[in-house]
Design a protein around this motif. Structure first.
Motif, PDB file in Angstrom:
ATOM      1  N   LEU A  49      -7.085  18.834  23.617  1.00 10.76           N
ATOM      2  CA  LEU A  49      -7.579  19.903  22.759  1.00 10.76           C
ATOM      3  C   LEU A  49      -6.417  20.418  21.919  1.00 10.76           C
ATOM      4  N   HIS A  50      -6.655  20.583  20.638  1.00 13.80           N
ATOM      5  CA  HIS A  50      -5.588  21.096  19.780  1.00 13.80           C
ATOM      6  C   HIS A  50      -6.208  22.033  18.762  1.00 13.80           C
ATOM      7  N   HIS A  51      -5.822  23.279  18.783  1.00 17.91           N
ATOM      8  CA  HIS A  51      -6.387  24.281  17.866  1.00 17.91           C
ATOM      9  C   HIS A  51      -7.899  24.286  17.926  1.00 17.91           C
ATOM     10  N   GLY A  52      -8.449  24.172  19.123  1.00 13.91           N
ATOM     11  CA  GLY A  52      -9.895  24.307  19.269  1.00 13.91           C
ATOM     12  C   GLY A  52     -10.684  23.053  18.968  1.00 13.91           C
ATOM     13  N   LYS A  53     -10.019  21.969  18.650  1.00 10.38           N
ATOM     14  CA  LYS A  53     -10.765  20.739  18.378  1.00 10.38           C
ATOM     15  C   LYS A  53     -10.318  19.644  19.345  1.00 10.38           C
ATOM     16  N   ILE A  54     -11.259  18.786  19.660  1.00  7.01           N
ATOM     17  CA  ILE A  54     -10.885  17.658  20.516  1.00  7.01           C
ATOM     18  C   ILE A  54     -10.275  16.582  19.625  1.00  7.01           C
ATOM     19  N   ILE A  55      -9.079  16.193  19.954  1.00 11.64           N
ATOM     20  CA  ILE A  55      -8.476  15.141  19.120  1.00 11.64           C
ATOM     21  C   ILE A  55      -8.345  13.816  19.853  1.00 11.64           C
ATOM     22  N   HIS A  56      -8.667  13.825  21.141  1.00 15.35           N
ATOM     23  CA  HIS A  56      -8.653  12.553  21.858  1.00 15.35           C
ATOM     24  C   HIS A  56      -9.543  12.668  23.053  1.00 15.35           C
ATOM     25  N   ASP A  57     -10.282  11.619  23.331  1.00 16.83           N
ATOM     26  CA  ASP A  57     -11.170  11.662  24.481  1.00 16.83           C
ATOM     27  C   ASP A  57     -11.293  10.248  24.981  1.00 16.83           C
ATOM     28  N   GLY A  58     -10.735   9.982  26.136  1.00 13.72           N
ATOM     29  CA  GLY A  58     -10.843   8.610  26.620  1.00 13.72           C
ATOM     30  C   GLY A  58      -9.752   8.340  27.628  1.00 13.72           C
ATOM     31  N   ALA A  59      -9.478   7.095  27.856  1.00 12.28           N
ATOM     32  CA  ALA A  59      -8.466   6.732  28.846  1.00 12.28           C
ATOM     33  C   ALA A  59      -7.113   7.277  28.409  1.00 12.28           C
ATOM     34  N   HIS A  60      -6.265   7.513  29.410  1.00 16.66           N
ATOM     35  CA  HIS A  60      -4.959   8.098  29.096  1.00 16.66           C
ATOM     36  C   HIS A  60      -4.171   7.221  28.149  1.00 16.66           C
ATOM     37  N   VAL A  61      -3.513   7.881  27.230  1.00 15.05           N
ATOM     38  CA  VAL A  61      -2.610   7.150  26.337  1.00 15.05           C
ATOM     39  C   VAL A  61      -1.315   6.926  27.094  1.00 15.05           C
ATOM     40  N   MET A  62      -0.739   5.775  26.950  1.00 16.04           N
ATOM     41  CA  MET A  62       0.508   5.509  27.644  1.00 16.04           C
ATOM     42  C   MET A  62       1.626   6.353  27.055  1.00 16.04           C
ATOM     43  N   MET A  63       2.439   6.955  27.887  1.00 18.08           N
ATOM     44  CA  MET A  63       3.519   7.804  27.373  1.00 18.08           C
ATOM     45  C   MET A  63       4.720   6.950  27.035  1.00 18.08           C
TER      46      MET A  63
END
Lengths: 187, 309, 500
Positions: free
Chosen positions: C486-500
Motif C-alpha cells: 500500500l502506498h498513499h492509499g493505493k495498492i501498488i502490488h498484489d501477488g507473490a513476494h518480490v525478491m529483495m
C-alpha cells in the motif's frame, strides 16, 4: 505536585464516560474513587478537574466553583479516610469498603448539593429534595462500578490502594519450585 | 390572588417554562449531527480558538481575566429581571464581539440546561404561598398546586444570571492560549502551583482520551456493547481500573522525564506582558459596562420608590 | 578499573534489585570514552532499561560505583539526574508534557538558565528535526513519528554530553527510522542506544555491550558482533530488512489499478465485478473501495482486494499509507464508499456491526487490548460477548491459550506478563472467538527475537486466514506467500513476494 496533575487527567476522562443503566445512561462523578486512590490529595485533584471542566466547556460558570469544589472535595476526603479505616487487606473487605466509599462519595456530594440549595431559601426545599432524588441512580451505579474498579485494582496493582504489593500467585509458586530444585541439585 | 388559566394559556406557560430545554436541542441540531464514534465525546482543544483578533484577544490577559471575573460576581448581585436581562445581553455581546464560534457557548448553556429546567419547573410550584401573592392555576394541575409568580421570578433571575456568567466564560477563557490565560490568573493572585497543575493536566487529558479511545476500540472489536447488565458493569469497571493504572504509571514516567530535563519544582517561565495604556482604557470601559445594570437597577428602584411615595 | 580523564562514564561492581526482590543488574562493569557510541543490546528483561536509568541517576545506586567525568557519583536515595546526561524514553508522550512542542523543546534550556535565548534555540532544534512548522501545535496533533522527533529535539536542545536512548526507532517505518538515524549521526557526544534493530545500530555505533540476565555477556566492537550472525538473534538483535526502494515506486500501467483475485474481470450492470465463474467465492472482497476522513482527506483510494479462506497475506507500506485504516474498514469500524462483500453478501448497516464475530484484530500495542484482571477473563471476553455459555467459553479459552502456548496462565494478571506473553495473550483473546480472518497490526513491534520466534511458531499453526501488517519483511516472507503493498492509499502490488 506534577504527579497529581497527570492522574487528575485520567479522572477527568473517566468522568466523561457514560455508563448505561437500563434505558438511560449516567455520567459518573467519582469523588469516592478519587478519594480512595489519592487520599488527602484528592481535594486538590478535584479542584483542578473542576477548573478544567470550566475551561473545556463542560461546566457553566466560575462563580459556583468554590461551592462545587467543596461539594465534591469534602466527600472525597471523607471517603479517603473511611476507606483507610475500613479495609484490612482482605479481598472481600477491600472491595466492600471500596464500593461503600464510592457510593458514599456520590451520596455525600448529592447531600451537600441539596444542603447548598436548601440554604438558598425555603423556596428551594423542593428543588433540593428533587436534586437528592435525582442522584439516587448515580449513587447505585457508582457503588457497583467502584466495587469493580477496586476489585480490579486489588488484583492488578494493589499499591494504588495503598496495599502491599502482591506477587503473582503462579509466579511465586514457580520461583519457589525453581529454588527448591536449585537447593536439591546443589546438595 | 389566584387566576385560573385556560388550557391554551396553560400550555403556553408550560412551553415557556420548558424553554431552557431548547438549548441542548439547538446544540444537537446545529452542531452534533454526526454519529458519535467513540465512548468519550471529542474535546475541543483550546488551542484552536486562541488565534482570533478582537477586543478581548488584544487585551492584557491579567486585566481581562480580572475584569471579567469581577463582572461575574457583579452579575450575581443583580436583583431584577430587566437587570439580569441586561447582564445577559452584555454577555452575549461579549461573545459576539470576541468572534468565537457559538458552538462552545451553546454547549455550555446546554450543559446547564438540565439543572436550570429543574429550577424553573420546580420553584414556581413549591414553597410557601404568601397571602397577597399573585398566582396562576394551570388547567391540567390541581388547584392546590398553583404557579407562584414570585417563584417564577426567582427562577428566572437565576436562569438569566447563570446563562450570563456561562457566556462570559468564553471571552474570559478562550480568547488567549491556555498558558497566557493562566498567566493572567497568576497575575490576579492564583497560586503558581495550581496553574502549573492545570497546564499539565490539560496536556494529559488528550493523551488519556486517546488511550481510552484505543481501549474502547479494543473492547468493541470483541463485540462489546454497553448494556445495562452486570457483565457490562464489570467490563466498565475493568476499563476504568486499567485507565487509572496506566495513569499512575505514566505519572511516574513523566515525572522522571521532567527531572531529567532539569525540573526543580517550578515550570520555567519567560515572557512578560507589559500593561499598555489601551489595556487600562479597556478595563475602565468594561467595568463601566459591567456596573451599568446594577446602577440602572438601583436607579429604577429609587425611581419607582419615589413615584410610590 | 582505572579512572582517567578520558573516561566519560563508567561503572564497577554495579548491582541493583527492585523492591520486590527481582534482581535486575548483577555485577556490571564497563567504561565509555568521550564520544564513544555504544549499542546496548540483549533480550527483553535482561536489564538494559534498568542499567540506563542507573547511569542517568534516576535509580539509586545500591551497590557498586558509578563514575562520571572521572569522579565517583555520590549515592542518593532519591532520583538525582546527572547534569549533562540526556535520556529519551520509549514513549514520546512522556517527554512532551507542555501544551505546545515549542514549550517542550524550550523547557530544558530554560531550566539550564538560558533565558530569552531558549525560544530561538528551541526553534532551531525543531528546524533540525523538520518540525518547524508545527512549533505552536500541541503534541497530541502530531503523529507518532513526529512526536518521537520532537521528544528527541527536546532532549538534544539541552546539548547533553552523554545521550541515552531507549528504543528510539520503535514503532517507526524505515523512512522515519532513517530520519532519526540522520539526526543522531550528527550528534558529537557519547551515545548509548538500546534497540533490537541491527542495521540501525550498526550504522550509528562502533561498540556493542550485550547484556544477558543482568550481567555483561559480551563487550566487543560492533563489527565483530556482526561477524557472528548465528548468535545475533540470541543477543536480541533483529533482522528488519528495509523496504527496498524499487518496491515503493509506481508499477507499470498493466497492473496499475485492479489488483485482486480475479485475473480477468468485467463489470456487471450495477458496477460490481462480474464473477469469473469457476473461481471460489472469496471470504472478503473490497471493490473500488475508498475512505475519507471526516475532514475530507482521502486515505484509501480505489482499493480492490480479495481474501480467500485460509489465505495469508502480508500488508506492507510506509507509516501513513493507510494500512491501519484499511484494517479498520475491513473490521467494520469505519465505513467507506464502494463495495465490501463478505461471503458474497454486501456489508452495510446491520451486518457491518456483526463483522466482529468473524474478523478479529490484534492491535500493535497489546496494552490497548488487555484490560481484564486475569488471563482467563481476558480470553473469555470475546466468547462471553457472543453469549456462548459457560462450558463452551471455557473450552474455547483452553484451546486458545494452548494455541499461543500460554496454558497454565489462566489466573495470572495480564499486566504483569512480559511483552511477548502479552502479545500472545492478545492473540488468544481474539482466537477464542474463532474468527475466519485475523488481522495482526505490527505483531513484532517491541518484541525481542526470542519472543518473535515463539510468535512465528504460533502464527504458523493458526487455521484462520490472516492479514499481517508489518515492516518486518523477514517475518512477512516466512509466513505469507503473497503480499499487498500500500502506498498513499493505493495498492501498488498484489501477488507473490518480490525478491529483495
Amino acid at each position: 505536585m506534577p504527579k497529581i496533575a497527570v492522574v487528575t487527567s485520567a479522572f477527568f476522562i473517566a468522568s466523561l464516560i457514560s455508563v448505561p443503566m437500563g434505558p438511560t445512561s449516567v455520567h459518573l462523578l467519582l469523588p469516592g474513587i478519587v478519594g480512595v486512590l489519592l487520599g488527602p490529595a484528592a481535594f486538590l485533584s478535584i479542584a483542578v478537574g473542576l477548573i478544567l471542566q470550566c475551561f473545556l466547556f463542560q461546566f457553566g460558570g466560575i462563580t459556583a466553583l468554590g461551592a462545587n469544589a467543596l461539594m465534591m472535595g469534602v466527600p472525597a476526603l471523607i471517603c479517603a479516610a473511611l476507606f483507610r479505616v475500613l479495609q484490612n487487606g482482605d479481598r472481600r473487605r477491600v472491595v466492600w469498603s471500596g464500593a461503600l466509599a464510592g457510593g458514599l462519595g456520590t451520596a455525600l456530594a448529592a447531600i451537600f448539593l441539596a444542603l447548598f440549595l436548601a440554604t438558598a431559601g425555603d423556596n428551594f426545599f423542593a428543588v433540593a429534595k428533587l436534586a437528592l432524588a435525582a442522584h439516587v441512580p448515580v449513587v447505585i451505579i457508582e457503588t457497583l462500578v467502584s466495587a469493580m474498579v477496586v476489585s480490579f485494582l486489588f488484583r492488578v496493582k494493589p499499591e494504588l490502594l495503598s496495599l502491599p504489593r502482591r506477587e503473582d500467585a503462579v509466579a511465586v509458586k514457580e520461583k519457589l519450585e525453581a529454588e527448591a530444585k536449585e537447593s536439591e541439585s546443589s546438595s | 390572588m389566584n387566576t385560573a388559566l385556560s388550557w391554551p394559556e396553560s400550555l403556553l406557560v408550560l412551553a415557556v417554562l420548558l424553554a431552557p430545554l431548547l438549548l441542548p436541542l439547538l446544540y444537537f441540531i446545529l452542531y452534533r449531527r454526526g454519529r458519535r464514534e467513540g465512548l468519550v465525546a471529542p474535546i475541543v482543544s483550546l488551542a484552536e480558538m486562541a488565534g482570533g483578533d478582537s477586543f478581548f484577544h488584544r487585551w492584557h490577559t491579567g486585566l481581562k481575566v480580572g475584569c471579567l471575573l469581577i463582572t461575574c460576581f457583579l452579575f450575581v448581585t443583580l436583583r431584577t429581571i430587566p437587570g439580569c436581562l441586561a447582564g445577559l445581553a452584555i454577555a452575549a455581546l461579549a461573545v459576539t464581539v470576541s468572534g468565537l464560534s457559538w458552538r462552545r457557548s451553546l454547549a455550555r448553556l446546554a450543559a446547564m440546561s438540565g439543572f436550570l429546567t429543574l429550577l424553573i419547573v420546580m420553584l414556581p410550584f413549591s414553597g410557601v404561598m404568601q397571602a397577597d401573592e399573585k398566582s396562576f392555576s394551570l388547567a391540567f394541575l390541581p388547584a392546590a398546586l398553583p404557579l407562584r409568580l414570585s417563584g417564577l421570578h426567582t427562577a428566572s433571575l437565576i436562569v438569566f444570571k447563570a446563562m450570563a456568567i456561562a457566556l462570559l466564560m468564553e471571552p474570559m477563557l478562550a480568547t488567549a492560549s491556555l498558558a497566557a490565560t493562566l498567566r493572567g490568573f497568576r497575575q490576579i493572585g492564583v497560586p503558581v502551583a495550581l496553574t502549573q497543575m492545570i497546564l499539565l493536566c490539560h496536556r494529559y487529558i488528550f493523551v488519556f482520551q486517546q488511550e481510552a479511545a484505543r481501549m474502547w476500540r479494543g473492547m468493541r472489536v470483541r463485540g462489546f456493547t454497553a448494556r445495562g447488565d452486570w457483565a457490562s458493569l464489570t467490563a466498565i469497571g475493568n476499563f476504568l481500573g486499567m485507565l487509572f493504572v496506566s495513569s499512575f504509571e505514566r505519572t511516574q514516567r513523566v515525572y522522571e522525564a521532567m527531572l531529567c530535563r532539569g525540573f526543580t519544582g517550578e515550570m520555567p517561565e519567560i515572557g512578560s506582558e507589559p500593561i499598555k495604556r489601551h489595556d487600562i482604557g479597556k478595563a475602565v470601559f468594561w467595568l463601566i459596562l459591567a456596573v451599568a445594570p446594577l446602577v440602572a437597577e438601583r436607579f429604577l428602584h429609587d425611581f419607582t420608590q419615589f413615584f410610590h411615595k | 578499573m582505572t579512572v582517567d580523564g578520558q573516561n566519560h562514564i563508567g561503572c564497577a561492581g554495579l548491582r541493583f534489585h527492585y523492591p520486590d526482590g527481582a534482581q535486575a543488574i548483577s555485577d556490571v562493569a564497563f567504561s565509555l570514552r568521550q564520544g564513544e557510541r555504544v549499542a546496548l543490546v540483549g533480550r527483553n528483561g535482561s536489564g538494559k532499561s534498568t542499567l540506563m536509568r542507573l547511569l542517568c541517576g534516576l535509580l539509586p545506586c545500591q551497590d557498586g560505583e558509578i563514575f562520571y567525568r572521572g569522579e565517583p557519583v555520590a549515592k542518593n536515595t532519591a532520583p538525582a539526574p546527572l547534569v549533562g546526561v540526556g535520556i529519551l524514553f520509549q514513549d514520546p508522550d512522556d517527554h512532551l508534557f507542555c501544551n505546545t512542542i515549542l514549550e517542550d523543546v524550550a523547557f530544558g534550556p530554560l531550566n539550564q538558565g538560558k533565558g530569552i535565548e531558549s525560544h530561538s534555540l528551541a526553534l532551531s532544534w525543531l528546524k533540525k528535526v523538520g518540525l518547524a512548522e508545527k512549533a505552536a501545535s500541541p503534541p497530541h496533533f502530531l503523529s507518532h513519528g513526529q512526536k518521537k522527533r520532537a521528544a528527541l529535539a527536546a532532549v538534544l536542545a539541552m546539548e547533553p554530553e552523554l545521550l541515552l536512548l531507549d528504543e528510539p526507532a520503535a514503532g517507526l517505518d524505515p523512512v522515519q527510522t532513517e530520519a532519526i538515524a540522520a539526526i543522531l549521526a550528527e550528534y558529537r557526544g557519547t551515545l548509548v542506544i538500546i534497540d533490537h534493530d541491527l542495521p540501525f545500530l550498526a550504522r550509528l555505533c562502533e561498540r556493542a555491550i550485550v547484556l544477558s540476565d543482568g550481567a555483561i555477556g559480551h563487550d566487543e566492537p560492533m563489527a565483530s558482533l556482526m561477524r557472528h550472525p548465528h548468535s545475533l538473534r540470541e543477543h536480541g538483535l533483529d533482522f528488519s530488512f528495509r523496504l527496498s526502494d524499487d518496491l515503493v515506486t509506481e508499477r507499470s500501467a498493466s497492473q496499475k489499478n485492479h489488483h485482486h483475485y480475479q485475473p480477468r474481470h468485467g463489470h456487471s450492470d450495477d458496477k460490481n465485478h462480474r464473477n469469473g465463474g469457476e473461481e471460489i467465492m472469496p471470504l472478503l472482497e473490497l471493490q473500488h473501495f475508498s475512505y475519507r476522513y471526516p475532514d475530507g482527506t482521502l486515505v484509501l483510494a480505489d482499493i480492490n482486494l480479495g481474501i480467500q479462506a485460509g489465505e495469508r497475506v502480508a500488508l506492507i507500506g510506509e507509516n501513513g499509507a493507510g494500512k491501519s485504516t484499511l484494517a479498520a474498514c475491513l473490521l467494520g469500524l469505519r465505513q467507506g464508499s464502494g463495495q465490501y462483500f463478505h461471503h458474497g453478501g454486501e456489508v452495510g448497516g446491520k451486518n457491518r456491526r456483526q463483522l466482529w464475530r468473524h474478523i478479529g484484530m490484534v492491535f500493535q500495542n497489546s496494552a490497548d487490548q488487555l484490560f481484564c484482571p486475569s488471563c482467563f477473563e481476558e480470553v473469555a471476553f470475546g466468547p462471553s460477548q457472543m453469549r456462548l455459555g459457560k462450558e463452551e467459553t471455557a473450552r474455547r479459552v483452553a484451546s486458545a491459550l494452548a494455541a499461543v502456548r500460554l496454558t497454565g496462565y489462566e489466573e495470572r494478571v495480564p499486566l504483569h506478563l512480559s511483552g511477548g506473553e502479552r502479545k500472545r495473550l492478545a492473540i488468544a483473546s481474539v482466537l477464542s472467538m474463532e474468527p475466519e480472518l485475523l488481522i495482526l497490526d505490527e505483531p513484532t513491534a517491541g518484541l525481542d527475537p526470542a519472543s518473535q520466534e515463539i510468535l512465528l511458531r504460533v502464527l504458523e499453526n493458526i487455521p484462520a486466514a490472516f492479514i499481517l501488517i508489518t515492516h518486518d519483511l523477514f517475518f512477512a516472507r516466512y509466513l505469507c506467500p503473497s503480499a499487498v503493498v500500500l502506498h498513499h492509499g493505493k495498492i501498488i502490488h498484489d501477488g507473490a513476494h518480490v525478491m529483495m
